[in-house]
Enzyme design. Structure first.
Site: not given
Ligand code: FAD
Ligand code: SIN
Length: 536
Positions: A119, A242, A288, A349, A384
């Protein structure tokens, strides 16, 4: 009634689930999550997890790529720790049942190895992935593991409203987190959950912007709650856009993974001319921030609504096998990615800033940890590096679990009063919630987007201040609903983003201000830190 646990986990993405699994042998765990258990940003991750697993790669190269993307604002010791601990955490994830994509090792004996994607900003192939649905597979594997742990209870459709702290309850001394007020969405009742350790893993805030790759849960609740509780929030001006979100009137927030460019996809203007060579030597695979600004500039120059991402030169069977989800989803919108370029636009993003923590997830409030997208450890700096966020969440959740279990806090028996809610419930007024919601998201897109100016930021600041005042009045009068709570949180987070952006008189990484178009060496290594003023 107060529900008591040993560990309270807010959020069921990669950070929350990993922490819960790690602490489960040490006590009873409640996972509070506002929708169904898999719904999270994690669930939609496509590209994968960056980690050093190949002989051609090294920790030094991964550290260097991360620091370079971070534009002078990463904390190098944090970057080293996370990069170096990555492979061990990946091995544990595989042990737990995660199935990463593999490929055949060239040679006679048919051996297989992990398939590594590439990437933007990475100098080596180092992204472990499950085709283009990595996040879905992570959630499946973690939730399956949790299902077999008797002392983990998941509370779905439970919305964390506010942290309960000793200071809020009028206690002297250092501020200690005691629990959280939680709205049970179906009944509308507010319950009290208490524990000596509260783990904030509520993810990011993409929904603060009109256009985003994020699902609806991403309303910045954790940052808003932590700020209200009095802990420091850092670097909120660094919102990552993104470059390639699918452009189609009927598509809501569908990402076209950077891995598509990693496999050779080329960005072109809407009339088919490649343009990234004008902006960076890495062309379509530049970091990015550079790609998103280049697209923004090309769209503004030509007046086009989108640019194109072209991967049609690759064999169709390869594309269908490597990107099954992107292929299928685009096809439902009438776009065959094997035959025609994909119309794409940038969209909000990732939140690089957040609740300020150390690499173990500790915050300024005793007993409160924050990990994942909600936190700001210093790994990402001003931008990032792709696929470093899932890595950060895994490593820091593990470290936080060790810290929380090795240094248990003495019990603190403070009587927690029940939640006090307003009484009014006037359905006519609900239009105010949706109107304010739209207004914030649109003004953040228009005034606090990829390219900023002081004037636009000031305009945004004034409007958000008015909206916050109105929401505040509304909040104390009415029975809380999840819509009203999310509105209050996006307004708070929008305010924090604007305040941070106004504090930084330079352009660096994702924060680009036309009034100060260059980085200022004075601001290298300086975080923008905000704390809620204490009322006297
Ligand atoms: P999340 O996975 O967002 O989980 C948050 C949780 O908190 C959820 O369960 C939600 O419902 C809950 N929540 C929120 N507010 C409350 C509340 N008030 N009360 C109770 N529950 C609540 N990163 C990478 O490293 N590689 C990738 O390939 C990548 N691809 C991505 C693609 C997309 C489309 C997106 C949107 C993001 C991507 N990212 C990627 C970023 C990455 O997915 C996120 O930064 C990461 O998954 C965040 O994980 P987390 O556990 O911190 O939060
Ligand atoms: C992607 O698959 O392009 C998302 C990767 C990331 O946000 O880290």
């Amino acid at each position: 009634m107060t529900r008591r646990f040993d560990f309270l986990v807010l959020g069921s993405g990669i950070a929350g689930l990993s922490f819960a699994l790690n602490v489960a042998p040490h006590g009873r765990v409640a996972i509070i999550t506002k929708k169904n258990r898999a719904e999270s940003n994690t669930n939609y991750a496509q590209g994968g997890i960056a980690a050093v697993t190949s002989k051609e790669d090294s920790f030094e190269l991964h550290v260097r790529d991360t620091l370079e993307a971070g534009a002078g604002l990463c904390k190098e010791d944090v970057v080293r720790t996370i990069v170096q601990e990555g492979p061990a955490r990946i091995a544990e994830l595989i042990e737990l049942g995660m199935r990463f994509s593999e490929r055949e090792v060239p040679g006679p004996n048919g051996a297989r190895e992990l398939d590594l994607g590439k990437e933007g900003g990475h100098s080596r192939r180092r992204i472990l992935h499950a085709k283009d649905v990595t996040g879905r597979e992570i959630e499946r594997a973690l939730l399956a593991a949790i299902a077999s742990r008797a002392n983990i209870e998941i509370f779905e459709d439970h919305f964390a409203i506010d942290l309960i702290t000793s200071h809020k309850l009028g206690q002297e001394g250092s501020n200690r987190c005691l629990g959280v007020y939680v709205l049970e969405r179906k009944s509308g009742l507010v319950e009290t959950f208490a524990a000596p350790v509260v783990f904030l893993a509520t993810g990011g805030c993409g929904k603060v912007y009109l256009y985003t790759t994020n699902p609806d849960i991403a309303t910045g609740d954790g940052v808003a709650m932590a700020y209200r509780a009095g802990t420091a929030v850092a670097n909120m001006e660094f919102i990552q856009f993104h470059p390639t979100c699918l452009y189609h009137p009927k598509a809501k927030s569908f990402l076209i993974s950077e891995a598509v460019r990693g496999e050779g996809g080329v960005l072109k203007t809407s009339d088919g001319v490649p343009f990234m060579d004008k902006y960076h030597s890495l062309k379509s695979l530049a970091p990015r921030d550079i790609v998103a600004r280049a697209i923004d500039s090309e769209m503004k120059r030509s007046g086009a609504d989108y640019v194109l991402l072209d991967i049609t030169h690759k064999p169709a069977p390869f594309l269908i096998e490597r990107f099954p989800n992107i292929y299928r989803t685009c096809l439902t919108f009438g776009i065959d990615i094997t035959k025609e370029p994909i119309p794409v636009v940038p969209a909000a993003h990732y939140q690089c800033g957040g609740v300020m923590t150390d690499v173990d997830g500790s915050t300024e409030i005793t007993g409160l940890y924050a990990v994942g997208e909600v936190a700001c450890t210093g790994l990402h700096g001003a931008n990032r590096l792709a696929s470093n966020s899932l890595l950060e969440a895994l490593v820091c959740a593990h470290r936080a679990a060790i810290r929380a279990t090795e240094t248990p806090l003495p019990p603190l028996r403070i009587e927690i009063p029940p939640w006090q809610s307003g009484k009014a419930n006037n359905a006519d007024e609900l239009v105010v919630v949706s109107h304010n919601w739209d207004e914030i998201r649109r003004l953040m897109w228009d005034y606090v987007g990829i390219v900023r100016t002081n004037k636009r930021l000031e305009r945004a600041r004034k409007r958000i201040a008015n909206l916050l005042e109105e929401i505040q009045e509304y909040y104390w009068d009415f029975i809380v609903t999840s819509d009203l709570l999310e509105l209050r949180n996006i307004a708070t987070v929008a305010d924090l983003i604007v305040a941070s952006a106004l504090q930084r008189p330079e352009s660096r990484g994702l924060h680009y201000n036309l009034d100060y178009p260059q980085p200022d060496p004075e601001w290298a290594n300086r975080d923008t830190i905000l704390r809620k003023p204490i009322r006297t």
